[in-house]
Design a protein around this motif. Sequence first.
Motif, mmCIF file in Angstrom:
data_model
loop_
_atom_site.group_PDB
_atom_site.id
_atom_site.type_symbol
_atom_site.label_atom_id
_atom_site.label_comp_id
_atom_site.label_asym_id
_atom_site.label_seq_id
_atom_site.Cartn_x
_atom_site.Cartn_y
_atom_site.Cartn_z
ATOM 1 N N UNK A 1 7.219 -9.719 1.687
ATOM 2 C CA UNK A 1 5.566 -9.141 1.656
ATOM 3 C C UNK A 1 5.130 -9.099 0.176
ATOM 4 N N UNK A 2 6.562 -9.714 -0.607
ATOM 5 C CA UNK A 2 6.403 -10.146 -1.928
ATOM 6 C C UNK A 2 5.617 -11.492 -1.826
ATOM 7 N N UNK A 3 6.390 -12.325 -1.326
ATOM 8 C CA UNK A 3 5.876 -13.337 -0.944
ATOM 9 C C UNK A 3 4.333 -13.934 -0.501
ATOM 10 N N UNK A 4 4.169 -12.509 0.415
ATOM 11 C CA UNK A 4 2.160 -12.622 0.354
ATOM 12 C C UNK A 4 1.920 -12.828 -0.793
ATOM 13 N N UNK A 5 1.775 -12.074 -1.128
ATOM 14 C CA UNK A 5 1.065 -11.717 -2.830
ATOM 15 C C UNK A 5 1.517 -12.297 -3.927
ATOM 16 N N UNK A 6 2.538 -12.510 -4.471
ATOM 17 C CA UNK A 6 3.073 -12.987 -5.540
ATOM 18 C C UNK A 6 3.838 -14.330 -5.037
ATOM 19 N N UNK A 7 3.488 -15.553 -6.172
ATOM 20 C CA UNK A 7 4.770 -16.969 -6.598
ATOM 21 C C UNK A 7 5.862 -16.658 -6.958
#
Length: 231
Positions: free
Chosen positions: A68-74
């Motif tokens: 889920x983090x990777x969907x919004x953050x790099x």
Amino acid sequence: MSKETILVVDDEKDIVDLIEVYLSKEGYNVIKAFNGEEALNIINSNSVHLVILDTMMPKIDGIEVCRRMRVKKNIPIIILSAKATDMDKIIGLSTGADDYMVKPFNPLELTARVKAQLRRYIYLNNKENEEGDVISIGELKIHHKARKVMLYGENIKLTKTEYEILILMARNLNRVFTLEEIFKIVWKENYFEGNNTVMVHIARLREKIENNPKEPKIVKNVWGVGYKIEN
């Protein structure tokens, strides 16, 4: 002293406190979370530069948190887990983690890996900004030389026309463009009343880059005038 903020997520308080001691000595700001749900709430409401993440946690497990983090953050994500098989590492890295460490761990090695990930992350971001290749509008990144558009780290496929409309307004933030101006610049033809071509393409563009196309936050209407992108 560094001022980057690091989120440490683990349901074992002693481990979180230990990591905080070592990272604080290096000058990092540390935010602590003890389950996956808490971690996601923090990442959505704080500026975080790197995440250290356990996999086996209550409420939401670390693999799902990473996804889920990777969907919004790099930002860099280091998984710190008691799961030590090759398959566990493959799953963690393929979900979006940048590094994987197995417990028990050496805090000095973890600190070194944190520094290495942040050096790479900050260097790449600065390099892009220095080259003037990237236009950032919130989580939307336009890599103009490569004609690539990224949203929350994911590649967005735009048509040539959609891209040219987007880059026109992105390069002229806060300027309002009329339908006639957009048509003349992008299509290089004279505009005539009743032509809804621009509106159709902007609607398609919004479907791809807006979280809610019906309430756009990027390409905004200026009623009775045209469209703009704000900084």
